[in-house]
Design an enzyme around this catalytic site. Sequence first.
Site, mmCIF file in Angstrom:
data_model
loop_
_atom_site.group_PDB
_atom_site.id
_atom_site.type_symbol
_atom_site.label_atom_id
_atom_site.label_comp_id
_atom_site.label_asym_id
_atom_site.label_seq_id
_atom_site.Cartn_x
_atom_site.Cartn_y
_atom_site.Cartn_z
ATOM 1 N N TYR A 144 39.494 35.410 49.534
ATOM 2 C CA TYR A 144 39.123 36.021 48.740
ATOM 3 C C TYR A 144 38.051 36.315 48.323
ATOM 4 C CZ TYR A 144 39.403 36.306 43.827
ATOM 5 O OH TYR A 144 39.180 37.150 42.456
ATOM 6 N N GLU A 199 37.656 43.222 42.955
ATOM 7 C CA GLU A 199 38.084 41.689 43.645
ATOM 8 C C GLU A 199 38.893 42.387 44.460
ATOM 9 O OE1 GLU A 199 41.226 38.872 41.481
ATOM 10 O OE2 GLU A 199 41.729 40.467 41.300
#
Length: 367
Positions: A125, A213
Amino acid sequence: AVQLTPRRWLNLQEYQSKKIMADHGVAVQRFFVADSANDALEAAQRLKAKEIVLKAQILAGGRGKGIFNSGLKGGVHLTKDPKTVEQLAKQMIGYNLSTKQTPKDGVTVKKVMVAEALDISRETYFAILMDRACNGPVMVGSPQGGVDIEEVAVTSPELIFKEEIDIFDGIKDHQALQMAKNLGFQGPLQQQAADQIKKLYNLFLKIDATQVEVNPFGETPEGQVVCFDAKINFDDNAEFRQKEIFAMDDKSENEPIENEAAKYDLKYIGLDGNIACFVNGAGLAMATCDIISLNGGKPANFLDLGGGVKEAQVYQAFKLLTADPKVEAILVNIFGGIVNCAIIANGITKACQELELKVPLVVRLEG
């Protein structure tokens, strides 16, 4: 005097975000966009990929587990046969896809993304966002990707890494490399990941993003670092210098009344109640909805006029509210600290005279 008007958040489809990233040198899957089954077939053939992923393009999440009113299950499909892409596209394009995040009847799919399917050997991530606490951009990363990052933060906080970036100096090579190490990239992949991180930061700055993101930020068995899925949020105040990006805004999935409200800089969200709310300021608007609910009523909408409202906007707001057949009463709750109450009063008077108001109206002007 400065006029403050509310703005709707910019909504981009997945393929639009991926194109922006590709245009800035970020590694994404090769893809094409199609709006017919025949175009989808041609796209699949042009990709010449071992495996193809077909994705329905709507703004809601949970597409993979969604259901079409054509009977097809899933808005995301993998196949090695281009002809299967055509068959699947026929059951997607023009049909409604229902997911956990869509209205009950679903959302009509007008386009599909036909992309090269890449195996992911490891998922991480990575995100860049503006953080008020440090007055600037912050990198956030975790070797645990492809899952809900909030869950990781609760269960394994030691796996969340943060790095502040000096907005004047920009991202340093050692910062990008350290983040790549923290994400668990090894060998040649470490430098490759660091290069991608720097490109993502340059993208973040150039397009006036408030958040980029990437989840998952992954590696393939062939040794590639790829941004497999991304969410980009933009600073609406930068619209004047990001005209090309804001021209991509997809309003087709909004309720028509929401699009109409946006024309007059009104922030409107339809709800399922019968008491219309007419308020200035998002906080007061939410509190007004709560007050109605606590007293046994149901709000029909969330309507924020903002602080720079004019008489014409008040009139248009009343037109929108009275056009809703569910509305049986209108509650006006105005805080005069950020708007002149006379503007509201004049706008309401004009609306009542010209629109022949037929439902009860309760007005509170304070300040």
